[in-house]
Design a protein around this motif. Structure first.
Motif, PDB file in Angstrom:
ATOM      1  N   ALA A  24       6.253   9.150 -24.038  1.00  0.00           N
ATOM      2  CA  ALA A  24       6.453   9.607 -25.418  1.00  0.00           C
ATOM      3  C   ALA A  24       7.221  10.929 -25.437  1.00  0.00           C
ATOM      4  O   ALA A  24       8.110  11.128 -26.268  1.00  0.00           O
ATOM      5  CB  ALA A  24       5.109   9.752 -26.126  1.00  0.00           C
ATOM      6  N   THR A  25       6.899  11.825 -24.509  1.00  0.00           N
ATOM      7  CA  THR A  25       7.597  13.107 -24.419  1.00  0.00           C
ATOM      8  C   THR A  25       9.063  12.889 -24.066  1.00  0.00           C
ATOM      9  O   THR A  25       9.952  13.554 -24.605  1.00  0.00           O
ATOM     10  CB  THR A  25       6.920  14.008 -23.367  1.00  0.00           C
ATOM     11  OG1 THR A  25       5.551  14.196 -23.740  1.00  0.00           O
ATOM     12  CG2 THR A  25       7.599  15.358 -23.258  1.00  0.00           C
ATOM     13  N   ALA A  26       9.321  11.955 -23.161  1.00  0.00           N
ATOM     14  CA  ALA A  26      10.693  11.691 -22.707  1.00  0.00           C
ATOM     15  C   ALA A  26      11.585  11.131 -23.814  1.00  0.00           C
ATOM     16  O   ALA A  26      12.810  11.130 -23.677  1.00  0.00           O
ATOM     17  CB  ALA A  26      10.671  10.736 -21.511  1.00  0.00           C
ATOM     18  N   LEU A  27      10.996  10.667 -24.904  1.00  0.00           N
ATOM     19  CA  LEU A  27      11.796  10.181 -26.029  1.00  0.00           C
ATOM     20  C   LEU A  27      12.558  11.305 -26.720  1.00  0.00           C
ATOM     21  O   LEU A  27      13.552  11.054 -27.406  1.00  0.00           O
ATOM     22  CB  LEU A  27      10.905   9.446 -27.037  1.00  0.00           C
ATOM     23  CG  LEU A  27      10.309   8.125 -26.556  1.00  0.00           C
ATOM     24  CD1 LEU A  27       9.321   7.583 -27.580  1.00  0.00           C
ATOM     25  CD2 LEU A  27      11.407   7.110 -26.260  1.00  0.00           C
ATOM     26  N   LEU A  32      12.100  16.237 -20.780  1.00  0.00           N
ATOM     27  CA  LEU A  32      11.861  15.795 -19.408  1.00  0.00           C
ATOM     28  C   LEU A  32      13.160  15.249 -18.834  1.00  0.00           C
ATOM     29  O   LEU A  32      14.037  14.805 -19.571  1.00  0.00           O
ATOM     30  CB  LEU A  32      10.791  14.693 -19.368  1.00  0.00           C
ATOM     31  CG  LEU A  32       9.409  15.042 -19.904  1.00  0.00           C
ATOM     32  CD1 LEU A  32       8.484  13.838 -19.793  1.00  0.00           C
ATOM     33  CD2 LEU A  32       8.822  16.233 -19.175  1.00  0.00           C
ATOM     34  N   VAL A  33      13.264  15.254 -17.525  1.00  0.00           N
ATOM     35  CA  VAL A  33      14.434  14.680 -16.878  1.00  0.00           C
ATOM     36  C   VAL A  33      14.350  13.156 -16.906  1.00  0.00           C
ATOM     37  O   VAL A  33      15.330  12.468 -17.120  1.00  0.00           O
ATOM     38  CB  VAL A  33      14.569  15.199 -15.429  1.00  0.00           C
ATOM     39  CG1 VAL A  33      15.721  14.517 -14.718  1.00  0.00           C
ATOM     40  CG2 VAL A  33      14.761  16.708 -15.429  1.00  0.00           C
ATOM     41  N   SER A  34      13.149  12.635 -16.697  1.00  0.00           N
ATOM     42  CA  SER A  34      12.950  11.179 -16.623  1.00  0.00           C
ATOM     43  C   SER A  34      13.179  10.507 -17.968  1.00  0.00           C
ATOM     44  O   SER A  34      12.871  11.063 -19.020  1.00  0.00           O
ATOM     45  CB  SER A  34      11.523  10.868 -16.170  1.00  0.00           C
ATOM     46  OG  SER A  34      11.255  11.439 -14.925  1.00  0.00           O
ATOM     47  N   GLN A  35      13.700   9.289 -17.900  1.00  0.00           N
ATOM     48  CA  GLN A  35      13.774   8.422 -19.064  1.00  0.00           C
ATOM     49  C   GLN A  35      12.449   7.651 -19.133  1.00  0.00           C
ATOM     50  O   GLN A  35      11.816   7.429 -18.103  1.00  0.00           O
ATOM     51  CB  GLN A  35      14.947   7.440 -18.922  1.00  0.00           C
ATOM     52  CG  GLN A  35      16.299   8.118 -18.882  1.00  0.00           C
ATOM     53  CD  GLN A  35      16.643   8.774 -20.201  1.00  0.00           C
ATOM     54  OE1 GLN A  35      16.493   8.182 -21.258  1.00  0.00           O
ATOM     55  NE2 GLN A  35      17.089  10.014 -20.138  1.00  0.00           N
ATOM     56  N   PRO A  36      12.017   7.217 -20.315  1.00  0.00           N
ATOM     57  CA  PRO A  36      10.723   6.533 -20.417  1.00  0.00           C
ATOM     58  C   PRO A  36      10.559   5.364 -19.445  1.00  0.00           C
ATOM     59  O   PRO A  36       9.502   5.218 -18.826  1.00  0.00           O
ATOM     60  CB  PRO A  36      10.680   6.064 -21.874  1.00  0.00           C
ATOM     61  CG  PRO A  36      11.523   7.063 -22.604  1.00  0.00           C
ATOM     62  CD  PRO A  36      12.634   7.409 -21.632  1.00  0.00           C
ATOM     63  N   HIS A  37      11.600   4.539 -19.272  1.00  0.00           N
ATOM     64  CA  HIS A  37      11.473   3.366 -18.397  1.00  0.00           C
ATOM     65  C   HIS A  37      11.352   3.738 -16.920  1.00  0.00           C
ATOM     66  O   HIS A  37      10.970   2.906 -16.104  1.00  0.00           O
ATOM     67  CB  HIS A  37      12.659   2.410 -18.616  1.00  0.00           C
ATOM     68  CG  HIS A  37      13.957   2.945 -18.112  1.00  0.00           C
ATOM     69  ND1 HIS A  37      14.744   3.791 -18.868  1.00  0.00           N
ATOM     70  CD2 HIS A  37      14.588   2.765 -16.936  1.00  0.00           C
ATOM     71  CE1 HIS A  37      15.816   4.108 -18.173  1.00  0.00           C
ATOM     72  NE2 HIS A  37      15.749   3.505 -16.987  1.00  0.00           N
ATOM     73  N   GLU A  38      11.655   4.980 -16.570  1.00  0.00           N
ATOM     74  CA  GLU A  38      11.558   5.420 -15.180  1.00  0.00           C
ATOM     75  C   GLU A  38      10.149   5.878 -14.797  1.00  0.00           C
ATOM     76  O   GLU A  38       9.870   6.101 -13.628  1.00  0.00           O
ATOM     77  CB  GLU A  38      12.540   6.571 -14.927  1.00  0.00           C
ATOM     78  CG  GLU A  38      13.985   6.151 -15.091  1.00  0.00           C
ATOM     79  CD  GLU A  38      14.954   7.315 -15.036  1.00  0.00           C
ATOM     80  OE1 GLU A  38      16.020   7.142 -14.422  1.00  0.00           O
ATOM     81  OE2 GLU A  38      14.644   8.386 -15.601  1.00  0.00           O
ATOM     82  N   ARG A 149      23.333  19.968 -15.367  1.00  0.00           N
ATOM     83  CA  ARG A 149      22.458  19.247 -14.434  1.00  0.00           C
ATOM     84  C   ARG A 149      21.837  18.014 -15.082  1.00  0.00           C
ATOM     85  O   ARG A 149      21.654  17.001 -14.436  1.00  0.00           O
ATOM     86  CB  ARG A 149      21.345  20.168 -13.929  1.00  0.00           C
ATOM     87  CG  ARG A 149      20.488  19.492 -12.878  1.00  0.00           C
ATOM     88  CD  ARG A 149      19.795  20.508 -12.023  1.00  0.00           C
ATOM     89  NE  ARG A 149      19.167  19.862 -10.891  1.00  0.00           N
ATOM     90  CZ  ARG A 149      17.930  19.408 -10.888  1.00  0.00           C
ATOM     91  NH1 ARG A 149      17.179  19.521 -11.958  1.00  0.00           N
ATOM     92  NH2 ARG A 149      17.439  18.842  -9.812  1.00  0.00           N
ATOM     93  N   ILE A 150      21.526  18.093 -16.361  1.00  0.00           N
ATOM     94  CA  ILE A 150      20.855  16.998 -17.058  1.00  0.00           C
ATOM     95  C   ILE A 150      21.847  16.361 -18.026  1.00  0.00           C
ATOM     96  O   ILE A 150      22.374  17.021 -18.919  1.00  0.00           O
ATOM     97  CB  ILE A 150      19.632  17.508 -17.856  1.00  0.00           C
ATOM     98  CG1 ILE A 150      18.712  18.385 -16.987  1.00  0.00           C
ATOM     99  CG2 ILE A 150      18.884  16.344 -18.497  1.00  0.00           C
ATOM    100  CD1 ILE A 150      18.088  17.688 -15.825  1.00  0.00           C
ATOM    101  N   ARG A 151      22.072  15.053 -17.838  1.00  0.00           N
ATOM    102  CA  ARG A 151      22.921  14.326 -18.787  1.00  0.00           C
ATOM    103  C   ARG A 151      22.002  13.614 -19.762  1.00  0.00           C
ATOM    104  O   ARG A 151      21.158  12.803 -19.376  1.00  0.00           O
ATOM    105  CB  ARG A 151      23.833  13.325 -18.088  1.00  0.00           C
ATOM    106  CG  ARG A 151      24.777  12.658 -19.089  1.00  0.00           C
ATOM    107  CD  ARG A 151      25.823  11.777 -18.484  1.00  0.00           C
ATOM    108  NE  ARG A 151      25.257  10.944 -17.431  1.00  0.00           N
ATOM    109  CZ  ARG A 151      25.944  10.493 -16.393  1.00  0.00           C
ATOM    110  NH1 ARG A 151      27.206  10.783 -16.256  1.00  0.00           N
ATOM    111  NH2 ARG A 151      25.363   9.748 -15.482  1.00  0.00           N
ATOM    112  N   LEU A 152      22.178  13.919 -21.027  1.00  0.00           N
ATOM    113  CA  LEU A 152      21.365  13.322 -22.087  1.00  0.00           C
ATOM    114  C   LEU A 152      21.885  11.931 -22.439  1.00  0.00           C
ATOM    115  O   LEU A 152      23.031  11.588 -22.118  1.00  0.00           O
ATOM    116  CB  LEU A 152      21.378  14.229 -23.314  1.00  0.00           C
ATOM    117  CG  LEU A 152      20.820  15.643 -23.086  1.00  0.00           C
ATOM    118  CD1 LEU A 152      20.965  16.480 -24.346  1.00  0.00           C
ATOM    119  CD2 LEU A 152      19.380  15.590 -22.628  1.00  0.00           C
ATOM    120  N   PRO A 153      21.058  11.121 -23.109  1.00  0.00           N
ATOM    121  CA  PRO A 153      21.481   9.763 -23.474  1.00  0.00           C
ATOM    122  C   PRO A 153      22.779   9.702 -24.285  1.00  0.00           C
ATOM    123  O   PRO A 153      23.521   8.735 -24.188  1.00  0.00           O
ATOM    124  CB  PRO A 153      20.300   9.230 -24.288  1.00  0.00           C
ATOM    125  CG  PRO A 153      19.118   9.974 -23.758  1.00  0.00           C
ATOM    126  CD  PRO A 153      19.642  11.355 -23.442  1.00  0.00           C
TER     127      PRO A 153
END
Length: 172
Positions: A24-27, A32-38, A149-153
């Motif tokens: 939920a946070t990754a949405l 967060l760096v992680s995507q929800p499905h990861e 460093r972080i690429r957003l959706p």
């Protein structure tokens, strides 16, 4: 508004709840760096088990419901064994209620009581001003900046900051 928060060690029974909270946070892009499905429950189970032996994994609760979690994880190489990595997540809907402060207080007290720990490191998105302010209140300083460093959706980028706190041990 501060809420009454209790802190306890994480158990295997928490893995699914903590995973769901991070999904939920990754949405929210950039938290967060992680995507929800990861994010997988099994990874949370493994981390909880690992840190029962050599580290600390905490859960913050309000009236029996998890509202945040955090952990201190040792580096695995001998040359880095004095360094622990910090991760903290305040669950959606519970920001600005003192949860991060309570978790950080417990984490830093634990770190200060363990002679092995000399340094605590973390990474935080440069756009997360609330978290950066929390870390600075606890004595963390910026040690580096990782541009793009972080690429957003949406394809845009944000920088990651490396922050650290040297833990003062009694008698050292």
């Amino acid at each position: 508004m501060t809420v009454r928060t209790t802190i306890r060690r994480a158990s295997q029974a928490d893995a699914a709840t903590l995973c769901a909270a991070e999904k939920a946070t990754a949405l929210t892009a950039g938290l967060l760096v992680s995507q929800p499905h990861e994010l997988q429950v099994e990874a949370f189970e493994q981390k909880i088990a690992l840190l029962e032996q050599d580290g600390l994994y905490l859960v913050a609760e309000h009236e029996g419901t998890p509202i945040g979690h955090a952990f201190l994880e040792p580096m695995t190489l001998i040359a880095l064994s004095h360094v622990f990595s910090l991760t903290i997540v305040v669950h959606p809907g519970h920001l600005a209620r003192g949860v991060g402060t309570v978790l950080m207080t417990e984490l830093m007290a634990w770190a200060e009581s363990h002679p092995r720990i000399e340094k605590v490191e973390l990474r935080v998105r440069a756009t997360n001003s609330r978290a950066i302010a929390l870390y600075k209140r606890f004595g963390f300083v910026e040690e580096g900046r990782f541009e793009k460093r972080i690429r957003l959706p949406d394809g845009s980028y944000i920088a990651d900051l490396s922050m650290a706190r040297f833990v003062c041990q009694s008698g050292s």
